[in-house]
Design a protein around this motif. Sequence first.
Motif, PDB file in Angstrom:
ATOM      1  N   LEU A   2      22.484  27.878 -53.149  1.00  0.00           N
ATOM      2  CA  LEU A   2      21.636  27.215 -51.952  1.00  0.00           C
ATOM      3  C   LEU A   2      20.510  28.143 -52.002  1.00  0.00           C
ATOM      4  CD1 LEU A   2      22.080  29.521 -49.683  1.00  0.00           C
ATOM      5  CD2 LEU A   2      24.216  27.682 -49.236  1.00  0.00           C
ATOM      6  N   TYR A   3      19.369  28.045 -50.727  1.00  0.00           N
ATOM      7  CA  TYR A   3      18.099  29.054 -50.618  1.00  0.00           C
ATOM      8  C   TYR A   3      18.272  28.974 -50.178  1.00  0.00           C
ATOM      9  CZ  TYR A   3      16.284  24.830 -52.958  1.00  0.00           C
ATOM     10  OH  TYR A   3      15.818  23.669 -52.293  1.00  0.00           O
ATOM     11  N   PRO A   4      17.671  29.505 -48.856  1.00  0.00           N
ATOM     12  CA  PRO A   4      17.330  29.363 -47.934  1.00  0.00           C
ATOM     13  C   PRO A   4      16.660  27.866 -47.116  1.00  0.00           C
ATOM     14  CG  PRO A   4      16.011  31.874 -47.897  1.00  0.00           C
ATOM     15  CD  PRO A   4      16.616  30.877 -49.701  1.00  0.00           C
ATOM     16  N   GLU A   5      15.951  26.895 -47.867  1.00  0.00           N
ATOM     17  CA  GLU A   5      15.795  25.885 -47.286  1.00  0.00           C
ATOM     18  C   GLU A   5      16.398  25.362 -47.383  1.00  0.00           C
ATOM     19  OE1 GLU A   5      12.124  29.184 -47.911  1.00  0.00           O
ATOM     20  OE2 GLU A   5      13.495  27.910 -49.456  1.00  0.00           O
ATOM     21  N   SER A   6      17.265  25.594 -48.149  1.00  0.00           N
ATOM     22  CA  SER A   6      18.199  24.231 -48.577  1.00  0.00           C
ATOM     23  C   SER A   6      20.118  24.755 -47.246  1.00  0.00           C
ATOM     24  CB  SER A   6      19.288  23.685 -49.200  1.00  0.00           C
ATOM     25  OG  SER A   6      19.173  25.124 -50.542  1.00  0.00           O
ATOM     26  N   ASP A  28      13.618  35.413 -49.755  1.00  0.00           N
ATOM     27  CA  ASP A  28      14.927  34.742 -50.196  1.00  0.00           C
ATOM     28  C   ASP A  28      16.358  35.779 -50.160  1.00  0.00           C
ATOM     29  OD1 ASP A  28      13.715  32.797 -50.084  1.00  0.00           O
ATOM     30  OD2 ASP A  28      14.260  32.318 -52.004  1.00  0.00           O
ATOM     31  N   ILE A  29      16.213  36.871 -50.757  1.00  0.00           N
ATOM     32  CA  ILE A  29      17.348  37.915 -50.804  1.00  0.00           C
ATOM     33  C   ILE A  29      16.980  39.010 -49.200  1.00  0.00           C
ATOM     34  CG2 ILE A  29      17.439  40.315 -51.448  1.00  0.00           C
ATOM     35  CD1 ILE A  29      16.628  39.309 -54.162  1.00  0.00           C
ATOM     36  N   GLN A  30      15.591  39.147 -48.452  1.00  0.00           N
ATOM     37  CA  GLN A  30      15.668  39.762 -47.061  1.00  0.00           C
ATOM     38  C   GLN A  30      16.205  38.365 -46.666  1.00  0.00           C
ATOM     39  OE1 GLN A  30      11.368  39.776 -47.396  1.00  0.00           O
ATOM     40  NE2 GLN A  30      11.485  42.186 -47.184  1.00  0.00           N
ATOM     41  N   TRP A  31      16.392  37.406 -47.246  1.00  0.00           N
ATOM     42  CA  TRP A  31      16.708  36.147 -45.659  1.00  0.00           C
ATOM     43  C   TRP A  31      18.251  36.480 -45.289  1.00  0.00           C
ATOM     44  CZ3 TRP A  31      20.322  32.593 -47.625  1.00  0.00           C
ATOM     45  CH2 TRP A  31      20.776  31.483 -46.422  1.00  0.00           C
ATOM     46  N   VAL A  32      18.875  36.176 -47.057  1.00  0.00           N
ATOM     47  CA  VAL A  32      20.439  36.184 -46.742  1.00  0.00           C
ATOM     48  C   VAL A  32      21.410  38.023 -45.917  1.00  0.00           C
ATOM     49  CG1 VAL A  32      21.241  37.862 -48.716  1.00  0.00           C
ATOM     50  CG2 VAL A  32      22.507  35.935 -48.118  1.00  0.00           C
ATOM     51  N   VAL A  33      20.606  39.074 -46.604  1.00  0.00           N
ATOM     52  CA  VAL A  33      21.475  39.802 -45.657  1.00  0.00           C
ATOM     53  C   VAL A  33      20.586  39.783 -43.961  1.00  0.00           C
ATOM     54  CG1 VAL A  33      20.645  42.217 -44.889  1.00  0.00           C
ATOM     55  CG2 VAL A  33      20.354  41.549 -47.342  1.00  0.00           C
ATOM     56  N   LYS A  91      14.134  33.561 -38.926  1.00  0.00           N
ATOM     57  CA  LYS A  91      14.240  32.127 -38.591  1.00  0.00           C
ATOM     58  C   LYS A  91      13.041  31.266 -39.661  1.00  0.00           C
ATOM     59  CE  LYS A  91      15.859  33.509 -34.180  1.00  0.00           C
ATOM     60  NZ  LYS A  91      15.482  34.641 -34.428  1.00  0.00           N
ATOM     61  N   SER A  92      12.107  31.778 -40.359  1.00  0.00           N
ATOM     62  CA  SER A  92      11.496  31.526 -41.038  1.00  0.00           C
ATOM     63  C   SER A  92      11.208  31.980 -42.471  1.00  0.00           C
ATOM     64  CB  SER A  92       9.784  31.067 -40.403  1.00  0.00           C
ATOM     65  OG  SER A  92       9.232  31.842 -40.046  1.00  0.00           O
ATOM     66  N   THR A  93      10.329  31.170 -43.158  1.00  0.00           N
ATOM     67  CA  THR A  93       9.729  31.414 -44.967  1.00  0.00           C
ATOM     68  C   THR A  93       9.129  31.006 -44.230  1.00  0.00           C
ATOM     69  OG1 THR A  93      11.221  29.701 -45.767  1.00  0.00           O
ATOM     70  CG2 THR A  93      12.015  31.875 -45.866  1.00  0.00           C
ATOM     71  N   LYS A 148      17.410  27.871 -41.067  1.00  0.00           N
ATOM     72  CA  LYS A 148      18.904  28.502 -40.821  1.00  0.00           C
ATOM     73  C   LYS A 148      18.772  29.818 -39.927  1.00  0.00           C
ATOM     74  CE  LYS A 148      23.861  27.168 -41.015  1.00  0.00           C
ATOM     75  NZ  LYS A 148      23.602  26.970 -39.328  1.00  0.00           N
ATOM     76  N   ASN A 149      18.383  30.914 -39.414  1.00  0.00           N
ATOM     77  CA  ASN A 149      18.927  31.931 -39.394  1.00  0.00           C
ATOM     78  C   ASN A 149      20.110  32.846 -39.439  1.00  0.00           C
ATOM     79  OD1 ASN A 149      19.335  31.119 -36.648  1.00  0.00           O
ATOM     80  ND2 ASN A 149      19.114  33.161 -35.240  1.00  0.00           N
ATOM     81  N   LEU A 150      21.442  31.864 -39.331  1.00  0.00           N
ATOM     82  CA  LEU A 150      22.423  32.201 -39.738  1.00  0.00           C
ATOM     83  C   LEU A 150      23.799  31.175 -39.679  1.00  0.00           C
ATOM     84  CD1 LEU A 150      23.117  33.915 -35.711  1.00  0.00           C
ATOM     85  CD2 LEU A 150      22.773  35.160 -37.644  1.00  0.00           C
ATOM     86  N   VAL A 151      23.795  31.859 -40.764  1.00  0.00           N
ATOM     87  CA  VAL A 151      25.355  31.671 -41.684  1.00  0.00           C
ATOM     88  C   VAL A 151      26.527  31.892 -42.020  1.00  0.00           C
ATOM     89  CG1 VAL A 151      25.273  30.568 -44.447  1.00  0.00           C
ATOM     90  CG2 VAL A 151      22.808  30.957 -43.765  1.00  0.00           C
ATOM     91  N   LYS A 152      27.406  31.671 -41.575  1.00  0.00           N
ATOM     92  CA  LYS A 152      28.538  31.196 -41.789  1.00  0.00           C
ATOM     93  C   LYS A 152      28.687  31.161 -43.191  1.00  0.00           C
ATOM     94  CE  LYS A 152      30.088  29.531 -37.636  1.00  0.00           C
ATOM     95  NZ  LYS A 152      30.887  27.515 -36.842  1.00  0.00           N
ATOM     96  N   ALA A 153      29.749  32.531 -43.738  1.00  0.00           N
ATOM     97  CA  ALA A 153      29.819  32.329 -45.195  1.00  0.00           C
ATOM     98  C   ALA A 153      30.718  33.735 -45.918  1.00  0.00           C
ATOM     99  CB  ALA A 153      28.471  32.682 -46.049  1.00  0.00           C
ATOM    100  N   ASP A 154      31.585  33.917 -46.532  1.00  0.00           N
ATOM    101  CA  ASP A 154      31.950  34.754 -46.996  1.00  0.00           C
ATOM    102  C   ASP A 154      31.290  36.077 -47.823  1.00  0.00           C
ATOM    103  OD1 ASP A 154      34.352  36.886 -47.877  1.00  0.00           O
ATOM    104  OD2 ASP A 154      35.266  35.287 -48.087  1.00  0.00           O
ATOM    105  N   LYS A 155      30.920  37.389 -46.763  1.00  0.00           N
ATOM    106  CA  LYS A 155      30.437  38.362 -47.286  1.00  0.00           C
ATOM    107  C   LYS A 155      30.805  39.220 -48.690  1.00  0.00           C
ATOM    108  CE  LYS A 155      28.690  39.935 -43.172  1.00  0.00           C
ATOM    109  NZ  LYS A 155      28.480  41.452 -41.779  1.00  0.00           N
ATOM    110  N   ASP A 156      32.318  38.830 -48.188  1.00  0.00           N
ATOM    111  CA  ASP A 156      32.350  39.840 -49.871  1.00  0.00           C
ATOM    112  C   ASP A 156      32.539  38.218 -51.445  1.00  0.00           C
ATOM    113  OD1 ASP A 156      33.675  41.909 -48.975  1.00  0.00           O
ATOM    114  OD2 ASP A 156      35.014  41.291 -48.465  1.00  0.00           O
TER     115      ASP A 156
END
Length: 341
Positions: free
Chosen positions: A192-196, A215-220, A229-231, A236-244
């Motif tokens: 994915l990427y921020p917009e998806s 996009d890299i700044q966004w994932v952090v 909150k925007s590109t 989506k400003n927060l994403v549930k995902a495993d950081k590892d």
Amino acid sequence: MHCKRKICLCALLCGILFVMIATQTMHRTNFLPIAMAALLPVGVAMPAGTPSEVTVELDGVSCGCETCVADLGQSEWFDQHYEPQQQPFLTAQNTSLPALTLKWWMRLQRSTGETVEEVLEKMFQVISSPLPDWPPRQDRCRTCAVVGNSGNLLGSKFGPLINSHTTVIRMNKATTLGFEEDVGNRTTHHILYPESAVDLPPGVHLVLLPFKLRDIQWVVSALTTGEIKSTYMRVKNLVKADKDKVIVVNPTFFKYTHDKWTEHHGRYPSTGMLALIFSLHICDEVSVFGYGADQKGNWHHYWEKNKLSGAFRKTGVHSADFEMQVIKKLAAEGKIKLHTV
């Protein structure tokens, strides 16, 4: 004196014969360096550059599957496009980008603010650096299903076949709920990427396609503070995902796909094309599902009814028609299995 020389010569010949027999009977192991070391006098080091802990390819077979994507010499066309040395994703040890890559990538979508080095350093303070284990090994067989989002999956009943692969790659807004019979319900890697962006269940790799530095700044941010909150649009400003389990595709790999595979058709490759070429470098056998138009020639996602059929074929950014030609060529050359109904 002559007798001693004969004995030494005989011993050397026996040693050479031993190595020749060993390479024939144990050609799929790391036996050659060990055998070479056995012939050297005590205290003499192995020659510089001799492999000691890597797989030695003596018969050209690169993996433990019946067929291996990375095997060269089977398709001249494939060999002209595929570069085994390409590093598909970033690790903390390979964050340096070549000047040509940096220039091309930074022009895709303008970014301002921090430098690439600063952004990547911060990123690896938040996410774990993935192991650089993409090269094939003869002691494993990685079977991968790359699942696109085409409406041609509807009614396919490919679900069980997709689930049977060790790695299942999905992308963007892909959903499985309610479509399990046709698309399966397993996911190991979600591109994915921020917009998806979507939330991911535990254990799934978030594979970020960074089309821009933002996009890299966004994932952090999406894994920590949620401040971005925007590109170029609201995201989506927060994403549930495993950081590892976060993987960031290498911008150099973007350029390689653009140069070698889509051959500059379109401004840059589509998510689907990047996902497929990515799979050629992290998988040993690749099966492809859900690419292209549906049976009626419509281009739409399997979970929606798109009345504007064909709207996704040419966006001005990607060339879906050319990319499908490449995908069909990969199938014709025996490098992927393209499943259609």
